[in-house]
Motif scaffolding. Sequence first.
Motif, PDB file in Angstrom:
ATOM      1  N   PHE A   1      -4.486  -0.073 -12.332  1.00  0.00           N
ATOM      2  CA  PHE A   1      -3.708  -0.288 -11.117  1.00  0.00           C
ATOM      3  C   PHE A   1      -2.670  -1.357 -11.417  1.00  0.00           C
TER       4      PHE A   1
ATOM      5  N   GLN B   1      -1.753   3.641  -2.012  1.00  0.00           N
ATOM      6  CA  GLN B   1      -3.155   3.225  -2.068  1.00  0.00           C
ATOM      7  C   GLN B   1      -3.649   2.877  -0.671  1.00  0.00           C
TER       8      GLN B   1
ATOM      9  N   ALA C   1       2.426   1.699  -3.466  1.00  0.00           N
ATOM     10  CA  ALA C   1       1.406   2.035  -4.455  1.00  0.00           C
ATOM     11  C   ALA C   1       0.663   3.314  -4.097  1.00  0.00           C
TER      12      ALA C   1
ATOM     13  N   GLY D   1       1.958   6.791  -7.264  1.00  0.00           N
ATOM     14  CA  GLY D   1       2.607   5.498  -7.287  1.00  0.00           C
ATOM     15  C   GLY D   1       4.117   5.600  -7.256  1.00  0.00           C
TER      16      GLY D   1
ATOM     17  N   LYS E   1       0.832  -1.211   0.000  1.00  0.00           N
ATOM     18  CA  LYS E   1       0.000   0.000   0.000  1.00  0.00           C
ATOM     19  C   LYS E   1       0.863   1.257   0.000  1.00  0.00           C
TER      20      LYS E   1
ATOM     21  N   GLY F   1       1.037   1.272  -8.266  1.00  0.00           N
ATOM     22  CA  GLY F   1       0.198   2.444  -8.157  1.00  0.00           C
ATOM     23  C   GLY F   1      -0.774   2.594  -9.307  1.00  0.00           C
ATOM     24  N   THR F   2      -1.294   3.803  -9.422  1.00  0.00           N
ATOM     25  CA  THR F   2      -2.266   4.138 -10.450  1.00  0.00           C
ATOM     26  C   THR F   2      -1.536   4.677 -11.663  1.00  0.00           C
TER      27      THR F   2
ATOM     28  N   TYR G   1      -8.178   2.792  -0.947  1.00  0.00           N
ATOM     29  CA  TYR G   1      -8.942   2.033  -1.927  1.00  0.00           C
ATOM     30  C   TYR G   1      -8.917   0.555  -1.563  1.00  0.00           C
TER      31      TYR G   1
ATOM     32  N   TYR H   1     -11.025   1.169 -11.748  1.00  0.00           N
ATOM     33  CA  TYR H   1      -9.908   0.865 -12.635  1.00  0.00           C
ATOM     34  C   TYR H   1     -10.421   0.038 -13.813  1.00  0.00           C
TER      35      TYR H   1
END
Length: 115
Positions: free
Chosen positions: A74, A24, A22, A54, A19, A64-65, A27, A93
């Motif tokens: 992703f 994130q 990324a 990311g 996480k 990441g995105t 989410y 995504y």
Amino acid sequence: MNLQLEGDRLKINLTFLEKLLALQFNYAFEIPLAHIEQVSTEKPSSRLQYRMPGTAIPGLFAAGTYYSDRGREFWYVTGDRHYLVLDLKDEFYQRVVLSLDQNETWAERLAGTRV
């Protein structure tokens, strides 16, 4: 990273470090199986244009995105092997690209459970 099937959903649980890399934290990956259009273990095309947010080190990992001509994606991949690529519909995504040791097993499992 831990994948699990719960009812009609695929849950993707990232570790704290995953996480963090990324970026994130908010989410949660809970994808209805009916929203998975295609499952593949082929190396994905890396026509990525933007990473936001990311982390990436070319050739080592991408997390990441990312945005491509397909839309928002992703990625959490390490190295250049063991891909699991999920093309999605009606989700935040449009594509999820992961690398995990049991990619073939998960691809078969998901292809067999899609509605």
